[in-house]
Design a protein around this motif. Sequence first.
Motif, short mmCIF file in Angstrom:
data_model
loop_
_atom_site.label_atom_id
_atom_site.label_comp_id
_atom_site.label_asym_id
_atom_site.label_seq_id
_atom_site.Cartn_x
_atom_site.Cartn_y
_atom_site.Cartn_z
N ASN A 53 42.95 39.05 44.21
CA ASN A 53 41.53 38.87 44.53
C ASN A 53 41.33 37.77 45.56
O ASN A 53 40.46 37.86 46.42
N LEU A 57 42.04 41.22 48.29
CA LEU A 57 40.96 42.11 47.88
C LEU A 57 40.00 42.43 49.03
O LEU A 57 39.68 43.60 49.26
N TYR A 89 37.91 45.87 39.98
CA TYR A 89 36.80 45.35 40.78
C TYR A 89 35.60 46.31 40.73
O TYR A 89 34.46 45.88 40.55
#
Length: 194
Positions: A53, A57, A89
């Motif tokens: 992330n 991401l 996500y």
Amino acid sequence: MQLIDKTKAKLDKNGIWKTSLGLSEEVALSKKVWDNIYNYGIKTLEKDIKKFNKTKLQDHLKFILKSYDFTDKTVYLEIGCGPSYIGEYLLKTYNCYFIGVDLNYEMLVTLKNYLDSKGYKKYILIHADINQLPIKNETIDYIYGGGVIEHLPDTKHILKELYRVLKKGGVSFNTIPAFNLWWLIRFYNNIPSL
């Protein structure tokens, strides 16, 4: 929502849909490599997700989010999902339906434990070969494969299989990595479609 072809998959004691794999030699080799790469528990998965992330991401999302308008009604399929960074996500952000398919059963168990610990409800995990998805025709809005299809020998067949499960007007978004020396050394003998 009835997405699973129950003649091809059965729900097991861990809550994962299992199919009879019957893998070709090339796919069995690929499975072995990925089983070694993604062979960890929930704590490592949580660290992996945080790292992804933070570092990767947004690079993925800038293309994915341009290609489709996700909602809480979207049925999202991630092939070769592994730790499913994108699926998690989308679950968190859009509360869409998530289907993760992978050959690595232990990774699916870890992912299920993680998703359950976060309170997610709208997901299905399937232990299957993407050459034979146990998913009904025209039921998926969006398919994502991040560096998956190049590991399997019959790319044309896989694309036909993805098209079969995709709804009219749906999107299938598949990426392959930039092949460099590091990548080829790490995944040697695991790229039959190269």
